[in-house]
Motif scaffolding. Structure first.
Motif: not given
Length: 456
Positions: A400-408, A421-428
């Motif tokens: 969840l920390r990684e997910a929050a960091a990707s969304l930020a 943005m699309a890449e960070e969302l794919r990671i999340s």
């Protein structure tokens, strides 16, 4: 590893002998097992009393059976249950009858739950909750495990993943229609709103669950000090049994002794360590080394001394671990005034935090109740009081920390290129899949299910 195509069986109730034992069978041959041992397959989900017989027609037991046709079963496969008398001879005869059927074998630890996971009956967070429930020692651990088993974190993760997919679709659509001037802005705004809201929700969940995973492992309290100051006597008093040998001779305790306590539902592991002193005995010296190592790694140290000081010894762990000083043997060496003041003394300033002082007689019990009350209060503060927290494992927190960091990062990327943005969302989205156990988790599964009991 055995083939997943094979049918498995195991005792799914307590260790024999017992009044009733439950033997569960799961797989394609579960119906065959019923036909050969019972003579028929009963109606689904209807209890039926039958005579069990082996391949020679000999009666095994007068029992009841249940049939669950897949996928409407706990594992998603065909499942049969035999409820038999819980004697060892009965179980051995039933196991032999099942083993004689082609493609049927005894189950490995956790294999029933793993099949339930692989067949989509539960997600990984629910499997972890079941593992926690099996190993729960206290009521608070049980309640936390039940919340996880009910899928509260998994439900939230699926909801987050669904919203992430919606936001990603909006961003991807903006990229695909970037040549149309009026479309991207209309798509970007709702996507950014979703991203910001999801990041806040995940961060709030992390903050609210800051201490919840501690409840799984428990609080470790080390009893340390010089030889013959009453460490083992105190351990036995707190454990309410003779867990450690008590002797007037120095060096009796040479290895670490652990006792598990339930303090108002909080799991506490109490450690009795070897008396810390200089010694030429290589075995005792190793015990002292282990004592210092375990005390330094504990969450709290009770430093015992049979006078108001501790001679030339420095309390183990002081500076990095909370240390409570405990004056022992007040029934032998304390004055009447000391005995009257048995229990917690006035807190005095120490390094980093207030230091607790106690006067006790572990042999007679003076002051021990006050020490236990203080330990319970310490545990309540250390574990935190939020029983609605969703996170129970470090794995959950890290993902969840990684997910929050990707969304930020996705928010920061706004205006610098929708592709980022699309890449960070794919990671999340992938991280949420990992949390639920749907991607990249083979090593986690092997580690988790090997600790399950056979039959689960």
């Amino acid at each position: 590893m055995h083939s997943r195509e094979q049918t498995i069986f195991a005792l799914s109730s307590g260790r024999p002998p017992s009044a009733i034992a439950v033997v569960r069978v799961s797989g394609a041959e579960a119906g065959t097992a019923l036909q050969k041992i019972v003579g028929e397959i009963p109606a689904a989900r209807v209890v039926k009393r039958v005579m069990l017989r082996d391949s020679l027609g000999e009666v095994i037991d007068d029992a009841v059976v249940l049939w669950f046709a897949g996928p409407a079963s706990a594992t998603g496969e065909d499942v049969a249950e035999f409820h038999v008398h819980g004697g060892r001879a009965v179980l051995n005869a039933l196991f032999a009858a099942l083993s004689s059927i082609a493609n049927v074998r005894a189950a490995e630890p956790g294999e029933f739950t793993r099949r339930a996971f692989e067949n989509g009956k539960i997600d990984l967070t629910e499997a972890e909750g079941l593992d926690d429930l099996i190993h729960a020692d206290t009521d608070r651990q049980r309640r936390q495990a039940l919340r996880q088993l009910r899928g509260l974190l998994g439900d939230r993760a699926r909801e987050w993943r669904g919203q992430l997919i919606e936001a990603s679709a909006l961003i991807e659509a903006g990229i695909d229609f970037s040549d149309e001037d009026d479309v991207p802005d209309d798509l970007l705004k709702p996507a950014m709103e979703k991203i910001a809201r999801l990041r806040r929700e995940i961060e709030e969940t992390l903050a609210a669950s800051a201490q919840s995973e501690r409840l799984r492992d428990g609080l470790t309290v080390a009893i340390a000090g010089a030889p013959n100051v009453g460490k083992s006597t105190l351990l036995n008093r707190l454990a309410r049994r003779d867990a450690a040998i008590v002797s007037p001779y120095a060096g009796t305790t040479r290895d670490v002794i652990e006792v598990h306590l339930d303090l108002d539902g909080y799991p506490v592991t109490l450690i009795d360590t070897a008396g810390i002193r200089e010694t030429e005995d290589p075995v005792e010296r190793e015990g002292v080394r282990r004592a210092q190592e375990r005390a330094a790694a504990a969450d709290l140290v009770l430093w015992l001394a049979d006078d108001d000081g501790a001679g030339s010894l420095q309390p183990v762990g002081e500076g990095g671990v909370p240390v409570w000083r405990v004056r022992t043997k007040v029934d032998l060496f304390g004055s009447e005034t000391d005995e009257a003041k048995s229990g917690q003394l006035e807190a005095k300033p120490g390094r980093g935090a207030a230091t607790h002082y106690f006067r006790i007689s572990a042999a007679r019990g003076d002051g021990v109740d006050e020490l236990v009350r203080s330990l319970t209060s310490f545990a309540a503060e250390w574990f935190g009081g939020d029983e609605t927290a969703l996170i129970t494992r470090l794995r959950h927190r890290n993902i969840l920390r990684e997910a929050a960091a990707s969304l930020a990062k996705a928010e920061i990327s706004a205006g610098r290129g929708d592709e980022f943005m699309a890449e960070e969302l794919r990671i999340s989205i992938q991280l949420m899949g990992r949390l639920l156990g749907r991607v990249d988790i083979d090593d986690i599964l092997d580690s988790l299910f090997k600790d399950f009991c056979i039959g689960k």
